[in-house]
Design a protein around this motif. Structure first.
Motif, PDB file in Angstrom:
ATOM      1  N   GLY A   1      59.586  38.177  56.645  1.00  0.00           N
ATOM      2  CA  GLY A   1      59.608  39.547  57.123  1.00  0.00           C
ATOM      3  C   GLY A   1      58.239  40.178  57.249  1.00  0.00           C
ATOM      4  O   GLY A   1      57.203  39.504  57.174  1.00  0.00           O
ATOM      5  N   PRO A   2      58.208  41.496  57.428  1.00  0.00           N
ATOM      6  CA  PRO A   2      56.933  42.204  57.635  1.00  0.00           C
ATOM      7  C   PRO A   2      56.097  42.272  56.360  1.00  0.00           C
ATOM      8  O   PRO A   2      56.575  41.977  55.260  1.00  0.00           O
ATOM      9  CB  PRO A   2      57.380  43.597  58.077  1.00  0.00           C
ATOM     10  N   LEU A   3      54.867  42.669  56.533  1.00  0.00           N
ATOM     11  CA  LEU A   3      53.954  42.869  55.409  1.00  0.00           C
ATOM     12  C   LEU A   3      54.604  43.745  54.350  1.00  0.00           C
ATOM     13  O   LEU A   3      55.254  44.738  54.657  1.00  0.00           O
ATOM     14  CB  LEU A   3      52.674  43.540  55.937  1.00  0.00           C
ATOM     15  N   ASP A   4      54.432  43.360  53.069  1.00  0.00           N
ATOM     16  CA  ASP A   4      55.003  44.169  51.997  1.00  0.00           C
ATOM     17  C   ASP A   4      53.991  44.381  50.878  1.00  0.00           C
ATOM     18  O   ASP A   4      52.863  43.890  50.933  1.00  0.00           O
ATOM     19  CB  ASP A   4      56.298  43.550  51.471  1.00  0.00           C
ATOM     20  N   ASP A   5      54.418  45.120  49.856  1.00  0.00           N
ATOM     21  CA  ASP A   5      53.513  45.477  48.767  1.00  0.00           C
ATOM     22  C   ASP A   5      52.951  44.257  48.049  1.00  0.00           C
ATOM     23  O   ASP A   5      51.798  44.258  47.614  1.00  0.00           O
ATOM     24  CB  ASP A   5      54.233  46.365  47.750  1.00  0.00           C
ATOM     25  N   GLU A   6      53.755  43.212  47.901  1.00  0.00           N
ATOM     26  CA  GLU A   6      53.278  42.030  47.183  1.00  0.00           C
ATOM     27  C   GLU A   6      52.165  41.326  47.948  1.00  0.00           C
ATOM     28  O   GLU A   6      51.228  40.784  47.347  1.00  0.00           O
ATOM     29  CB  GLU A   6      54.424  41.071  46.894  1.00  0.00           C
ATOM     30  N   ASP A   7      52.230  41.313  49.283  1.00  0.00           N
ATOM     31  CA  ASP A   7      51.122  40.773  50.072  1.00  0.00           C
ATOM     32  C   ASP A   7      49.839  41.524  49.762  1.00  0.00           C
ATOM     33  O   ASP A   7      48.777  40.925  49.583  1.00  0.00           O
ATOM     34  CB  ASP A   7      51.420  40.899  51.576  1.00  0.00           C
ATOM     35  N   VAL A   8      49.949  42.846  49.709  1.00  0.00           N
ATOM     36  CA  VAL A   8      48.766  43.667  49.451  1.00  0.00           C
ATOM     37  C   VAL A   8      48.244  43.432  48.045  1.00  0.00           C
ATOM     38  O   VAL A   8      47.039  43.288  47.823  1.00  0.00           O
ATOM     39  CB  VAL A   8      49.076  45.157  49.676  1.00  0.00           C
ATOM     40  N   ARG A   9      49.157  43.386  47.065  1.00  0.00           N
ATOM     41  CA  ARG A   9      48.728  43.154  45.677  1.00  0.00           C
ATOM     42  C   ARG A   9      47.998  41.824  45.541  1.00  0.00           C
ATOM     43  O   ARG A   9      46.934  41.743  44.910  1.00  0.00           O
ATOM     44  CB  ARG A   9      49.928  43.198  44.739  1.00  0.00           C
ATOM     45  N   ARG A  10      48.562  40.767  46.128  1.00  0.00           N
ATOM     46  CA  ARG A  10      47.933  39.451  46.007  1.00  0.00           C
ATOM     47  C   ARG A  10      46.590  39.409  46.726  1.00  0.00           C
ATOM     48  O   ARG A  10      45.632  38.808  46.235  1.00  0.00           O
ATOM     49  CB  ARG A  10      48.871  38.362  46.534  1.00  0.00           C
ATOM     50  N   SER A  11      46.506  40.034  47.871  1.00  0.00           N
ATOM     51  CA  SER A  11      45.233  40.028  48.598  1.00  0.00           C
ATOM     52  C   SER A  11      44.163  40.784  47.830  1.00  0.00           C
ATOM     53  O   SER A  11      42.996  40.382  47.806  1.00  0.00           O
ATOM     54  CB  SER A  11      45.418  40.621  50.000  1.00  0.00           C
ATOM     55  N   GLU A  12      44.548  41.873  47.174  1.00  0.00           N
ATOM     56  CA  GLU A  12      43.574  42.642  46.412  1.00  0.00           C
ATOM     57  C   GLU A  12      43.087  41.863  45.193  1.00  0.00           C
ATOM     58  O   GLU A  12      41.898  41.882  44.865  1.00  0.00           O
ATOM     59  CB  GLU A  12      44.156  43.982  45.989  1.00  0.00           C
ATOM     60  N   ARG A  13      44.015  41.152  44.525  1.00  0.00           N
ATOM     61  CA  ARG A  13      43.606  40.361  43.362  1.00  0.00           C
ATOM     62  C   ARG A  13      42.673  39.223  43.788  1.00  0.00           C
ATOM     63  O   ARG A  13      41.698  38.915  43.101  1.00  0.00           O
ATOM     64  CB  ARG A  13      44.851  39.818  42.638  1.00  0.00           C
ATOM     65  N   LEU A  14      42.973  38.615  44.933  1.00  0.00           N
ATOM     66  CA  LEU A  14      42.104  37.549  45.432  1.00  0.00           C
ATOM     67  C   LEU A  14      40.731  38.076  45.838  1.00  0.00           C
ATOM     68  O   LEU A  14      39.734  37.373  45.715  1.00  0.00           O
ATOM     69  CB  LEU A  14      42.756  36.868  46.627  1.00  0.00           C
ATOM     70  N   ASN A  15      40.702  39.281  46.309  1.00  0.00           N
ATOM     71  CA  ASN A  15      39.468  39.879  46.786  1.00  0.00           C
ATOM     72  C   ASN A  15      38.366  39.851  45.722  1.00  0.00           C
ATOM     73  O   ASN A  15      37.182  39.760  46.030  1.00  0.00           O
ATOM     74  CB  ASN A  15      39.750  41.331  47.202  1.00  0.00           C
ATOM     75  N   LYS A  16      38.780  39.851  44.464  1.00  0.00           N
ATOM     76  CA  LYS A  16      37.805  39.868  43.365  1.00  0.00           C
ATOM     77  C   LYS A  16      37.088  38.539  43.206  1.00  0.00           C
ATOM     78  O   LYS A  16      35.987  38.483  42.659  1.00  0.00           O
ATOM     79  CB  LYS A  16      38.493  40.216  42.051  1.00  0.00           C
ATOM     80  N   SER A  17      37.709  37.442  43.659  1.00  0.00           N
ATOM     81  CA  SER A  17      37.188  36.122  43.318  1.00  0.00           C
ATOM     82  C   SER A  17      36.846  35.248  44.517  1.00  0.00           C
ATOM     83  O   SER A  17      36.430  34.105  44.333  1.00  0.00           O
ATOM     84  CB  SER A  17      38.196  35.371  42.445  1.00  0.00           C
ATOM     85  N   CYS A  18      36.988  35.743  45.723  1.00  0.00           N
ATOM     86  CA  CYS A  18      36.861  34.888  46.904  1.00  0.00           C
ATOM     87  C   CYS A  18      35.537  35.041  47.630  1.00  0.00           C
ATOM     88  O   CYS A  18      35.382  34.510  48.740  1.00  0.00           O
ATOM     89  CB  CYS A  18      38.005  35.158  47.878  1.00  0.00           C
ATOM     90  N   MET A  19      34.590  35.752  47.107  1.00  0.00           N
ATOM     91  CA  MET A  19      33.302  35.883  47.781  1.00  0.00           C
ATOM     92  C   MET A  19      32.479  34.637  47.518  1.00  0.00           C
ATOM     93  O   MET A  19      32.262  34.241  46.380  1.00  0.00           O
ATOM     94  CB  MET A  19      32.553  37.113  47.297  1.00  0.00           C
ATOM     95  N   ILE A  20      32.033  33.970  48.606  1.00  0.00           N
ATOM     96  CA  ILE A  20      31.237  32.738  48.483  1.00  0.00           C
ATOM     97  C   ILE A  20      29.783  33.095  48.216  1.00  0.00           C
ATOM     98  O   ILE A  20      29.237  33.949  48.888  1.00  0.00           O
ATOM     99  CB  ILE A  20      31.361  31.908  49.762  1.00  0.00           C
TER     100      ILE A  20
END
Length: 204
Positions: free
Chosen positions: A185-204
């Motif tokens: 289905g469409p984008l949901d809150d869990e997509d946003v939560r997971r992307s934000e948590r990943l954002n902390k650790s994915c900078m090369i």
């Protein structure tokens, strides 16, 4: 260029022999640094210091020419079934060797679909990214809570991770194939939560 990424693929072919024949055929104009068969046999196709034609057009964290910035690993798999245990074990042995040689961070171990979400879906939702993350070989969102779930943050977080947001729907499909393969289905809150948590650790 010095490799800063490792891009994982599946061959989408019926047999290891067919994949091997294609990857050594000059007329095919495609190859990768490594091919890992279902039984765990590893073939080195291209020297790591050389550029292999495995990724094609795409970008990650605003960088193009992924072939010049990455090591490509092909896994023999049609894409519609789980990856063999022997194959995954071989991959988990090979990855730390490459990462150590080139000082590649776990955040630099990515999917072909990550760099080319409008064209590619490999290695697909059957690939066990969490297994790699547990061994420190890639990233995975932690289970912390309390993050902003404003859906408007999705583009910002996904772009910070490295995705080219020109086609958000394709990026969502690629993101889910890697981090939420069961989601529909469409984008949901869990997509946003997971992307934000990943954002902390994915900078090369």
């Amino acid at each position: 260029m010095r490799p800063i990424l490792i891009v994982l693929h599946y061959t989408a072919m019926e047999t290891s022999e067919a994949a091997l024949d294609r990857l050594i055929d000059p007329k095919a104009e495609v190859s990768a640094h490594y091919l890992i068969c279902e039984d765990g046999i590893v073939y080195q196709m291209v020297d790591e210091t050389m550029r292999a034609w495995h990724a094609g057009a795409g970008s990650w964290q605003g960088m193009g020419d992924i072939n010049s910035r990455s090591i490509g690993i092909e896994l023999c798999n049609r894409g519609d079934h789980p990856f063999a245990e022997s194959q995954m074990a071989a991959l988990c042995s090979l990855l730390p060797e490459i990462m150590t040689r080139w000082s590649i961070l776990p955040s630099g171990v990515i999917a072909h679909s990550d760099v080319a979400p409008t064209r590619k879906i490999d290695p697909g939702p059957k690939f066990d990214w969490q297994r790699l993350a547990i061994q420190g070989l890639t990233v995975w969102p932690d289970e912390e809570s309390g993050y902003d779930t404003d859906l408007q943050c999705w583009t910002q977080h996904a772009a910070a991770i490295g995705y080219d947001m020109a086609e958000p729907d394709a990026v969502l499909a690629a993101f889910r194939a890697r981090f939420r393969p069961w989601a529909k289905g469409p984008l949901d809150d869990e997509d946003v939560r997971r992307s934000e948590r990943l954002n902390k650790s994915c900078m090369i």
